[in-house]
Design a protein around this motif. Sequence first.
Motif, PDB file in Angstrom:
ATOM      1  N   THR A   7      52.638  21.819  53.886  1.00 32.20           N
ATOM      2  CA  THR A   7      52.350  20.848  54.947  1.00 32.20           C
ATOM      3  C   THR A   7      50.864  20.835  55.281  1.00 32.20           C
ATOM      4  O   THR A   7      50.264  19.767  55.459  1.00 32.20           O
ATOM      5  CB  THR A   7      53.196  21.155  56.191  1.00 32.20           C
ATOM      6  N   LEU A   8      50.246  22.015  55.359  1.00 25.79           N
ATOM      7  CA  LEU A   8      48.808  22.092  55.651  1.00 25.79           C
ATOM      8  C   LEU A   8      47.981  21.420  54.561  1.00 25.79           C
ATOM      9  O   LEU A   8      47.054  20.656  54.858  1.00 25.79           O
ATOM     10  CB  LEU A   8      48.372  23.557  55.783  1.00 25.79           C
ATOM     11  N   VAL A   9      48.307  21.702  53.318  1.00 25.49           N
ATOM     12  CA  VAL A   9      47.554  21.107  52.213  1.00 25.49           C
ATOM     13  C   VAL A   9      47.745  19.590  52.209  1.00 25.49           C
ATOM     14  O   VAL A   9      46.774  18.829  52.119  1.00 25.49           O
ATOM     15  CB  VAL A   9      47.958  21.730  50.863  1.00 25.49           C
ATOM     16  N   ALA A 117      45.978  28.165  52.398  1.00 28.08           N
ATOM     17  CA  ALA A 117      46.982  27.284  51.784  1.00 28.08           C
ATOM     18  C   ALA A 117      46.409  26.590  50.553  1.00 28.08           C
ATOM     19  O   ALA A 117      47.060  26.522  49.506  1.00 28.08           O
ATOM     20  CB  ALA A 117      47.486  26.263  52.803  1.00 28.08           C
ATOM     21  N   TRP A 118      45.191  26.073  50.664  1.00 31.03           N
ATOM     22  CA  TRP A 118      44.554  25.421  49.515  1.00 31.03           C
ATOM     23  C   TRP A 118      44.296  26.419  48.386  1.00 31.03           C
ATOM     24  O   TRP A 118      44.480  26.107  47.211  1.00 31.03           O
ATOM     25  CB  TRP A 118      43.241  24.751  49.923  1.00 31.03           C
ATOM     26  N   SER A 119      43.867  27.615  48.746  1.00 37.68           N
ATOM     27  CA  SER A 119      43.631  28.644  47.743  1.00 37.68           C
ATOM     28  C   SER A 119      44.921  28.977  47.002  1.00 37.68           C
ATOM     29  O   SER A 119      44.926  29.102  45.767  1.00 37.68           O
ATOM     30  CB  SER A 119      43.053  29.898  48.412  1.00 37.68           C
ATOM     31  N   ASP A 120      46.010  29.116  47.738  1.00 32.02           N
ATOM     32  CA  ASP A 120      47.298  29.398  47.113  1.00 32.02           C
ATOM     33  C   ASP A 120      47.762  28.233  46.236  1.00 32.02           C
ATOM     34  O   ASP A 120      48.314  28.444  45.157  1.00 32.02           O
ATOM     35  CB  ASP A 120      48.355  29.732  48.167  1.00 32.02           C
ATOM     36  N   ALA A 121      47.519  27.009  46.704  1.00 33.79           N
ATOM     37  CA  ALA A 121      47.896  25.837  45.908  1.00 33.79           C
ATOM     38  C   ALA A 121      47.096  25.809  44.609  1.00 33.79           C
ATOM     39  O   ALA A 121      47.657  25.592  43.525  1.00 33.79           O
ATOM     40  CB  ALA A 121      47.664  24.554  46.703  1.00 33.79           C
ATOM     41  N   TYR A 122      45.794  26.041  44.712  1.00 38.68           N
ATOM     42  CA  TYR A 122      44.967  26.045  43.507  1.00 38.68           C
ATOM     43  C   TYR A 122      45.409  27.156  42.552  1.00 38.68           C
ATOM     44  O   TYR A 122      45.523  26.937  41.344  1.00 38.68           O
ATOM     45  CB  TYR A 122      43.474  26.208  43.850  1.00 38.68           C
ATOM     46  N   SER A 123      45.663  28.327  43.096  1.00 38.90           N
ATOM     47  CA  SER A 123      46.099  29.451  42.253  1.00 38.90           C
ATOM     48  C   SER A 123      47.397  29.135  41.532  1.00 38.90           C
ATOM     49  O   SER A 123      47.547  29.448  40.343  1.00 38.90           O
ATOM     50  CB  SER A 123      46.261  30.717  43.095  1.00 38.90           C
ATOM     51  N   ALA A 124      48.321  28.516  42.243  1.00 36.97           N
ATOM     52  CA  ALA A 124      49.607  28.164  41.627  1.00 36.97           C
ATOM     53  C   ALA A 124      49.402  27.156  40.499  1.00 36.97           C
ATOM     54  O   ALA A 124      49.943  27.322  39.402  1.00 36.97           O
ATOM     55  CB  ALA A 124      50.566  27.611  42.683  1.00 36.97           C
ATOM     56  N   LEU A 125      48.625  26.121  40.757  1.00 39.47           N
ATOM     57  CA  LEU A 125      48.402  25.087  39.748  1.00 39.47           C
ATOM     58  C   LEU A 125      47.584  25.621  38.568  1.00 39.47           C
ATOM     59  O   LEU A 125      47.908  25.348  37.417  1.00 39.47           O
ATOM     60  CB  LEU A 125      47.718  23.883  40.379  1.00 39.47           C
ATOM     61  N   ALA A 126      46.551  26.404  38.863  1.00 31.87           N
ATOM     62  CA  ALA A 126      45.735  26.978  37.787  1.00 31.87           C
ATOM     63  C   ALA A 126      46.581  27.929  36.939  1.00 31.87           C
ATOM     64  O   ALA A 126      46.444  27.954  35.707  1.00 31.87           O
ATOM     65  CB  ALA A 126      44.529  27.710  38.364  1.00 31.87           C
TER      66      ALA A 126
END
Length: 134
Positions: A7-9, A117-126
Amino acid sequence: MTPDQITLVQGSFKSVALIAAKTADLFYDRLFEIAPEVRPLFPSDLSGQKVKLISMLATAVNNLHQLDAIRPAVRDLGDRHRDYRVTAAHYAPVGAALLWALEQGLGQSFTIETKTAWSDAYSALAGVMLDGRS
């Protein structure tokens, strides 16, 4: 990622979309500053690349709640990046440049929670993109 992080992202990306061109400029300027060795991997005219960046971010952000559904497309993206001579070592400065650009663009609304949240999203996608590297 937790539902709250998603939700934050997604919520913060709505603000990013309003300043998409500025965000893309900030991202590439920062990336080439902290990792000048990647500059040759990109075309001299970055206008099309900037559009692709924001489009890819929009697709990823809008589908964070169903990462399994987009996993094949994200893996394919990783494979294409391998073809562009992107290495695993390039992912860290890209993530750093992305977080920096978001912080610059979003200002005070880029809270610690939003950054995480963005860092976790990037880590997941990367991570998925790197899984595609065979």
